[in-house]
Design a protein around this motif. Structure first.
Motif, short mmCIF file in Angstrom:
data_model
loop_
_atom_site.label_atom_id
_atom_site.label_comp_id
_atom_site.label_asym_id
_atom_site.label_seq_id
_atom_site.Cartn_x
_atom_site.Cartn_y
_atom_site.Cartn_z
N PHE A 255 -29.68 93.55 -20.39
CA PHE A 255 -28.85 94.56 -19.75
C PHE A 255 -29.27 95.96 -20.18
O PHE A 255 -28.56 96.91 -19.93
CB PHE A 255 -27.38 94.33 -20.12
N GLY A 256 -30.39 96.07 -20.86
CA GLY A 256 -30.80 97.34 -21.42
C GLY A 256 -30.15 97.55 -22.76
O GLY A 256 -29.23 96.82 -23.15
N ILE A 257 -30.61 98.54 -23.48
CA ILE A 257 -30.12 98.72 -24.84
C ILE A 257 -28.64 99.08 -24.87
O ILE A 257 -27.88 98.57 -25.68
CB ILE A 257 -30.97 99.75 -25.62
N ILE A 258 -28.19 99.93 -23.94
CA ILE A 258 -26.77 100.32 -23.93
C ILE A 258 -25.90 99.12 -23.57
O ILE A 258 -24.87 98.87 -24.22
CB ILE A 258 -26.53 101.48 -22.93
N GLY A 259 -26.29 98.36 -22.57
CA GLY A 259 -25.53 97.17 -22.19
C GLY A 259 -25.47 96.15 -23.30
O GLY A 259 -24.43 95.57 -23.58
N ASP A 260 -26.63 95.92 -23.97
CA ASP A 260 -26.66 94.98 -25.09
C ASP A 260 -25.77 95.44 -26.24
O ASP A 260 -25.10 94.64 -26.89
CB ASP A 260 -28.08 94.77 -25.59
N ILE A 261 -25.74 96.76 -26.47
CA ILE A 261 -24.90 97.29 -27.55
C ILE A 261 -23.42 97.08 -27.22
O ILE A 261 -22.65 96.61 -28.07
CB ILE A 261 -25.22 98.77 -27.82
#
Length: 87
Positions: A32-38
């Protein structure tokens, strides 16, 4: 540190973010991209803490709590990716 202070929540979000980032690396794949994963990792780390309590797994160290949160985040990121991929 009390649970309702700004410093406490900043620490929770920072550590949850690191855990989410690590969970995204561990569960490689179409992410989900770095922001989504975070974000998913923060939710997953809370899920991991909750599941540990339900299962009766307790830790008295910061390292143990970090590992429980990491396991919960990895499971949650993996499940989320599975559901999104198959919908």
């Amino acid at each position: 540190m009390e649970n309702n202070t700004l410093g406490y929540w900043a620490c929770v979000l920072f550590i949850g973010g690191v855990i989410g980032w690590l969970a995204g690396l561990i569960t490689r794949g179409r992410g989900f991209g770095i922001i989504g994963d975070i974000v998913i990792g923060i939710i997953g780390s809370m899920f991991g803490g909750w599941m540990a309590g339900v299962l009766g797994v307790y830790t008295s160290t910061s390292v143990g709590a970090f590992l429980l949160a990491l396991v919960g985040a990895v499971v949650f990121v993996g499940l989320t990716r599975f559901v999104v991929r198959h919908v």
